[in-house]
Design an enzyme around this catalytic site. Sequence first.
Site, PDB file in Angstrom:
ATOM      1  N   THR A 134       0.821  -1.205   0.000  1.00 40.56           N
ATOM      2  CA  THR A 134       0.000   0.000   0.000  1.00 40.56           C
ATOM      3  C   THR A 134       0.860   1.262   0.000  1.00 40.56           C
ATOM      4  O   THR A 134       2.016   1.226   0.451  1.00 40.56           O
ATOM      5  CB  THR A 134      -0.890   0.001   1.263  1.00 40.56           C
ATOM      6  OG1 THR A 134      -1.440   1.285   1.462  1.00 40.56           O
ATOM      7  CG2 THR A 134      -0.086  -0.337   2.519  1.00 40.56           C
ATOM      8  N   ASP A 135       0.279   2.369  -0.450  1.00 41.84           N
ATOM      9  CA  ASP A 135       1.000   3.651  -0.373  1.00 41.84           C
ATOM     10  C   ASP A 135       1.039   4.184   1.066  1.00 41.84           C
ATOM     11  O   ASP A 135       1.766   5.132   1.355  1.00 41.84           O
ATOM     12  CB  ASP A 135       0.386   4.693  -1.313  1.00 41.84           C
ATOM     13  CG  ASP A 135      -1.068   5.036  -0.990  1.00 41.84           C
ATOM     14  OD1 ASP A 135      -1.671   4.399  -0.092  1.00 41.84           O
ATOM     15  OD2 ASP A 135      -1.612   5.954  -1.649  1.00 41.84           O
ATOM     16  N   GLU A 136       0.266   3.562   1.975  1.00 35.42           N
ATOM     17  CA  GLU A 136       0.209   4.082   3.347  1.00 35.42           C
ATOM     18  C   GLU A 136       1.532   3.901   4.086  1.00 35.42           C
ATOM     19  O   GLU A 136       1.768   4.541   5.099  1.00 35.42           O
ATOM     20  CB  GLU A 136      -0.959   3.439   4.104  1.00 35.42           C
ATOM     21  CG  GLU A 136      -2.271   3.678   3.379  1.00 35.42           C
ATOM     22  CD  GLU A 136      -3.521   3.301   4.161  1.00 35.42           C
ATOM     23  OE1 GLU A 136      -3.483   3.295   5.392  1.00 35.42           O
ATOM     24  OE2 GLU A 136      -4.541   3.018   3.500  1.00 35.42           O
ATOM     25  N   TYR A 159      -1.821  -0.600  10.969  1.00 32.37           N
ATOM     26  CA  TYR A 159      -1.924  -1.270   9.660  1.00 32.37           C
ATOM     27  C   TYR A 159      -0.721  -0.936   8.781  1.00 32.37           C
ATOM     28  O   TYR A 159      -0.036  -1.823   8.270  1.00 32.37           O
ATOM     29  CB  TYR A 159      -3.228  -0.861   8.956  1.00 32.37           C
ATOM     30  CG  TYR A 159      -3.241  -1.183   7.474  1.00 32.37           C
ATOM     31  CD1 TYR A 159      -3.224  -2.500   7.030  1.00 32.37           C
ATOM     32  CD2 TYR A 159      -3.257  -0.156   6.520  1.00 32.37           C
ATOM     33  CE1 TYR A 159      -3.225  -2.800   5.671  1.00 32.37           C
ATOM     34  CE2 TYR A 159      -3.265  -0.450   5.163  1.00 32.37           C
ATOM     35  CZ  TYR A 159      -3.245  -1.763   4.732  1.00 32.37           C
ATOM     36  OH  TYR A 159      -3.241  -2.058   3.390  1.00 32.37           O
ATOM     37  N   LYS A 163       2.319  -3.340   7.294  1.00 36.72           N
ATOM     38  CA  LYS A 163       2.602  -3.513   5.857  1.00 36.72           C
ATOM     39  C   LYS A 163       4.038  -3.075   5.544  1.00 36.72           C
ATOM     40  O   LYS A 163       4.729  -3.721   4.746  1.00 36.72           O
ATOM     41  CB  LYS A 163       1.609  -2.708   5.002  1.00 36.72           C
ATOM     42  CG  LYS A 163       0.194  -3.239   4.990  1.00 36.72           C
ATOM     43  CD  LYS A 163       0.055  -4.636   4.387  1.00 36.72           C
ATOM     44  CE  LYS A 163       0.282  -4.669   2.891  1.00 36.72           C
ATOM     45  NZ  LYS A 163      -0.025  -6.033   2.336  1.00 36.72           N
TER      46      LYS A 163
HETATM   47  P1  NAD Z   1      -9.373  -7.684   2.020  1.00 36.63           P
HETATM   48  O1  NAD Z   1      -9.399  -7.407   3.495  1.00 36.63           O
HETATM   49  O2  NAD Z   1     -10.605  -7.445   1.209  1.00 36.63           O
HETATM   50  O3  NAD Z   1      -8.959  -9.217   1.772  1.00 36.63           O
HETATM   51  C1  NAD Z   1      -7.915  -9.834   2.468  1.00 36.63           C
HETATM   52  C2  NAD Z   1      -7.989 -11.336   2.193  1.00 36.63           C
HETATM   53  O4  NAD Z   1      -6.902 -11.963   2.900  1.00 36.63           O
HETATM   54  C3  NAD Z   1      -9.287 -11.981   2.702  1.00 36.63           C
HETATM   55  O5  NAD Z   1      -9.818 -12.844   1.719  1.00 36.63           O
HETATM   56  C4  NAD Z   1      -8.838 -12.754   3.942  1.00 36.63           C
HETATM   57  O6  NAD Z   1      -9.644 -13.908   4.187  1.00 36.63           O
HETATM   58  C5  NAD Z   1      -7.401 -13.114   3.581  1.00 36.63           C
HETATM   59  N1  NAD Z   1      -6.568 -13.351   4.770  1.00 36.63           N
HETATM   60  C6  NAD Z   1      -6.461 -12.564   5.873  1.00 36.63           C
HETATM   61  N2  NAD Z   1      -5.623 -13.126   6.756  1.00 36.63           N
HETATM   62  C7  NAD Z   1      -5.162 -14.280   6.187  1.00 36.63           C
HETATM   63  C8  NAD Z   1      -4.246 -15.291   6.602  1.00 36.63           C
HETATM   64  N3  NAD Z   1      -3.639 -15.245   7.795  1.00 36.63           N
HETATM   65  N4  NAD Z   1      -3.999 -16.325   5.767  1.00 36.63           N
HETATM   66  C9  NAD Z   1      -4.630 -16.403   4.559  1.00 36.63           C
HETATM   67  N5  NAD Z   1      -5.518 -15.491   4.128  1.00 36.63           N
HETATM   68  C10 NAD Z   1      -5.772 -14.434   4.931  1.00 36.63           C
HETATM   69  O7  NAD Z   1      -8.135  -6.861   1.467  1.00 36.63           O
HETATM   70  P2  NAD Z   1      -7.956  -6.087   0.084  1.00 36.63           P
HETATM   71  O8  NAD Z   1      -8.517  -4.730   0.215  1.00 36.63           O
HETATM   72  O9  NAD Z   1      -8.386  -6.975  -1.032  1.00 36.63           O
HETATM   73  O10 NAD Z   1      -6.365  -5.935   0.055  1.00 36.63           O
HETATM   74  C11 NAD Z   1      -5.547  -6.977  -0.475  1.00 36.63           C
HETATM   75  C12 NAD Z   1      -4.085  -6.560  -0.355  1.00 36.63           C
HETATM   76  O11 NAD Z   1      -3.855  -5.343  -1.061  1.00 36.63           O
HETATM   77  C13 NAD Z   1      -3.617  -6.321   1.078  1.00 36.63           C
HETATM   78  O12 NAD Z   1      -2.319  -6.843   1.206  1.00 36.63           O
HETATM   79  C14 NAD Z   1      -3.626  -4.815   1.211  1.00 36.63           C
HETATM   80  O13 NAD Z   1      -2.669  -4.391   2.157  1.00 36.63           O
HETATM   81  C15 NAD Z   1      -3.257  -4.384  -0.201  1.00 36.63           C
HETATM   82  N6  NAD Z   1      -3.778  -3.064  -0.607  1.00 36.63           N
HETATM   83  C16 NAD Z   1      -5.096  -2.748  -0.430  1.00 36.63           C
HETATM   84  C17 NAD Z   1      -5.570  -1.503  -0.862  1.00 36.63           C
HETATM   85  C18 NAD Z   1      -7.016  -1.127  -0.714  1.00 36.63           C
HETATM   86  O14 NAD Z   1      -7.376   0.023  -0.990  1.00 36.63           O
HETATM   87  N7  NAD Z   1      -7.913  -2.031  -0.338  1.00 36.63           N
HETATM   88  C19 NAD Z   1      -4.686  -0.593  -1.461  1.00 36.63           C
HETATM   89  C20 NAD Z   1      -3.345  -0.962  -1.628  1.00 36.63           C
HETATM   90  C21 NAD Z   1      -2.892  -2.206  -1.208  1.00 36.63           C
HETATM   91  P1  TYD Z   2     -10.789   3.716   4.396  1.00 39.56           P
HETATM   92  O1  TYD Z   2     -11.748   3.274   3.344  1.00 39.56           O
HETATM   93  O2  TYD Z   2     -10.898   3.091   5.757  1.00 39.56           O
HETATM   94  O3  TYD Z   2      -9.327   3.577   3.776  1.00 39.56           O
HETATM   95  P2  TYD Z   2      -7.886   4.092   4.359  1.00 39.56           P
HETATM   96  O4  TYD Z   2      -8.035   4.460   5.778  1.00 39.56           O
HETATM   97  O5  TYD Z   2      -7.033   2.883   4.160  1.00 39.56           O
HETATM   98  O6  TYD Z   2      -7.498   5.250   3.487  1.00 39.56           O
HETATM   99  O7  TYD Z   2     -10.971   5.285   4.594  1.00 39.56           O
HETATM  100  C1  TYD Z   2     -10.798   6.194   3.509  1.00 39.56           C
HETATM  101  C2  TYD Z   2     -10.918   7.593   4.069  1.00 39.56           C
HETATM  102  O8  TYD Z   2     -12.258   7.797   4.532  1.00 39.56           O
HETATM  103  C3  TYD Z   2     -10.015   7.842   5.286  1.00 39.56           C
HETATM  104  O9  TYD Z   2      -9.530   9.184   5.217  1.00 39.56           O
HETATM  105  C4  TYD Z   2     -10.956   7.691   6.470  1.00 39.56           C
HETATM  106  C5  TYD Z   2     -12.292   8.160   5.920  1.00 39.56           C
HETATM  107  N1  TYD Z   2     -13.509   7.523   6.496  1.00 39.56           N
HETATM  108  C6  TYD Z   2     -14.549   8.323   6.975  1.00 39.56           C
HETATM  109  O10 TYD Z   2     -14.486   9.559   6.952  1.00 39.56           O
HETATM  110  N2  TYD Z   2     -15.655   7.698   7.463  1.00 39.56           N
HETATM  111  C7  TYD Z   2     -15.782   6.346   7.521  1.00 39.56           C
HETATM  112  O11 TYD Z   2     -16.812   5.825   8.017  1.00 39.56           O
HETATM  113  C8  TYD Z   2     -14.694   5.538   7.008  1.00 39.56           C
HETATM  114  C9  TYD Z   2     -14.773   4.039   7.049  1.00 39.56           C
HETATM  115  C10 TYD Z   2     -13.570   6.176   6.493  1.00 39.56           C
END
Ligand code: NAD
Ligand code: TYD
Length: 355
Positions: A134-136, A159, A163
Amino acid sequence: MAAVFVTGGAGFIGSALVRQLLAESPYDIVNIDKLTYAGNPESLDGCVADPRYHFSRTDICDRAALDALFAQHRPCGVIHLAAESHVDRSIHSAGEFIQTNIVGTYTLLEAARAYWERLAEPARDAFRFHHVSTDEVFGSLGREGRFAETTAYDPRSPYSASKASSDHLVRAWHHTYGLPIVVSNCSNNYGPRQFPEKLIPLMILNAVAGKPLPIYGTGENVRDWLYVDDHARALHLVFERGAVGSTYCIGGNAEHTNLAVVDTLCGILDELHPRAGGGSYREQKVFVADRPGHDLRYAIDAGKITQKLGWSPRESFMSGLRRTVAWYLANHDWVAHVRNGEYRRWLETHYGSHP
Ligand code: NAD
Ligand code: TYD
């Protein structure tokens, strides 16, 4: 054809990637997922009948189970997405984040290394371990500037710190043991099948349920939004063509304040699903206490992946948001199931109890 392991393939981004790889690559896909609250096999409904799709309910912290999967499928690479992914949950309870994101990545790296070290050429040279991040990890931006591959790490939430730790481990396994890795760091994703704890699905579902739309702090925080299928396409490219040892930043070039995102969503909903009692969904917005340590702004300079691999997003923020709203309006069952305790019990009977 060679198999590719996708960890976390029942999650939001993982399921989009699995669908795309089955449609657009020749690989057999082995989805390794523990099925936590965020993993939903229904997100893969269209894939289950494909003979190239295999599923294993496995925890990435379980070394013996991983060793058995490597021995059974002999993959040509791993795309590692399994993680605990929600910042708010990490603030309330960081333990699972340390366990899965750090210990789990370490365990997977060790299993991959043990397998890779015994491969003969050319398979050894061709093997890839792609870590999806992630970019975080880069921390928080002020009003100016963007994150790039050279930006120093400065994670601030449990989180993002977990990461960042996993990113460091993956790079260390390359420098120390020579494991052929690539890392990608992506901005906020949105789209169908995202668990409704994240901003965009939460707001859509609260709006139509007549519930408040909780905006943290002033709503001025900025995120750079990318449609999930654009991310999946970037992952496919980085996995196949990324230079070994390299990092690629992936972003949507779509910065918006949270307030603007919620207002835009409300506008789309007003059009597609007018409020029963009249008026606009915007009337449901409420400002609530800010998230502790809330990062102000994220934005990605995706110049490297564009220049080196020819990737750029296809979906605009407006078209992607409309698709997303339409999907949640049409898929009540998916939403009900991911929220419903009875469905979790059904999962236990069909997929066995939690490993
Ligand atoms: P998500 O929470 O929707 O899915 C995570 C998946 O991992 C789930 O299916 C869960 O069952 C599985 N999982 C969790 N713990 C596990 C374990 N111990 N063993 C096996 N499986 C396990 O997450 P997402 O939003 O699809 O993100 C996927 C990846 O991309 C993550 O690594 C996240 O850090 C990264 N990412 C997410 C975003 C975003 O905006 N969602 C952005 C950049 C990077
Ligand atoms: P989120 O979807 O949790 O992603 P991330 O924290 O990984 O960026 O949140 C996106 C943005 O929205 C973040 O600035 C927090 C804000 N947010 C709210 O204002 N209200 C909410 O109920 C949630 C879940 C997030």
